[in-house]
Scaffold this active site. Sequence first.
Site, short mmCIF file in Angstrom:
data_model
loop_
_atom_site.label_atom_id
_atom_site.label_comp_id
_atom_site.label_asym_id
_atom_site.label_seq_id
_atom_site.Cartn_x
_atom_site.Cartn_y
_atom_site.Cartn_z
N ALA A 156 -0.18 0.11 -0.55
CA ALA A 156 0.12 -1.30 -0.77
C ALA A 156 -1.15 -2.08 -0.47
O ALA A 156 -2.01 -1.61 0.29
CB ALA A 156 1.26 -1.73 0.15
N GLY A 158 1.95 3.35 0.05
CA GLY A 158 2.78 3.03 -1.12
C GLY A 158 2.44 3.90 -2.32
O GLY A 158 3.27 4.09 -3.21
N GLU A 196 4.29 7.04 -1.81
CA GLU A 196 5.70 6.71 -2.05
C GLU A 196 5.98 6.54 -3.54
O GLU A 196 7.01 6.98 -4.04
CB GLU A 196 6.06 5.43 -1.28
CG GLU A 196 6.06 5.65 0.22
CD GLU A 196 6.17 4.35 0.99
OE1 GLU A 196 5.27 3.49 0.85
OE2 GLU A 196 7.15 4.17 1.72
N GLU A 221 0.54 4.35 7.37
CA GLU A 221 1.02 3.04 7.82
C GLU A 221 0.94 2.87 9.34
O GLU A 221 0.68 1.77 9.83
CB GLU A 221 2.47 2.81 7.37
CG GLU A 221 2.61 2.48 5.88
CD GLU A 221 2.71 3.71 4.99
OE1 GLU A 221 2.43 4.83 5.44
OE2 GLU A 221 3.09 3.53 3.82
#
Length: 261
Positions: free
Chosen positions: A67, A112, A115, A135
């Site tokens: 992200a 992300g 993911e 993270e």
Amino acid sequence: MSDSSLVRRQTEGGIALLTIHRPDKLNALNVQVIKELGQALQEAGADPAAQVIILTGSGEKAFVAGADIGEMASLSSLQAREFSLAGQALANAIDGAAKPVIAAIPGFALGGGCELAMMCHLRVAGPKARFGQPEVSLGLIPGFGGTQRLARLVGEGRALEMVLTGKMIDAQTALAWGLVNRVAEEGSALDAARTLAGEILRQSPAAVSLCLEATRKGCEMPLGEALHFEASLFGVCFATDDMREGTAAFLEKRKPKFSGR
Ligand code: COA
């Protein structure tokens, strides 16, 4: 699609190729990318010329390096919740897609990005691909399903090791752990994903779609219920032209010509 689009869509030979185009930020996922990805997936899903979808990132260095940390740093708690829900809605769209979605992962798939790769139905990595959920190093937890899909794919112990240490694993480890389906030659992740797509494209589109539904939905059900669901979809096959054509072609010793109906 304008020049400022961060997600590009091209359809050729039955394959819709979706490319996240933010090479200067290693294809990091910001609000715009998530929104455009959702839109591109919907368009590819509705495009009769596309039977398989490949998702990749621009350049060889990264699939998606996570992200967008710069954008995330200024989010309020409510905006962060919205961002996480938008990512999860994207996962639901991929999960419910009637066409297989393959991630072609040449390089980093972090946070992300890892993911996003896990949201896809199949994953093909380049030999330099690296996977991780870093993270924790940012004071965060994965928010696009990483604490859930990773454990389901590689097992709880390995998932916890990755999530709690934030360390990356390489492509061969990802292959050994079942996080990716194939590791390609250097510079060939996209070609290898196309090869895999080609193997699917030769099959009955109707049956491919029903296989996806049976497997994806069935994985979320208790076994007895899932087997019952499989039996129902098996029955549905017998109402398709593809099943008539596939069985007739076998008996007549010829190649089938599937219509997808
Ligand atoms: N969000 C925003 N920008 C990112 C990014 C991310 N997740 N990952 C990389 N970038 C940007 C860098 O800030 C840099 O931009 P700049 O040139 O404007 O400074 C550019 O992409 C290139 O990255 P850089 O860090 O210089 O490359 P590198 O080869 O030294 O390192 C990584 C590559 C992937 C190891 C490193 O970029 C990294 O750790 N990224 C963050 C990974 C992460 O924590 N992801 C989870 C987020 S929840």
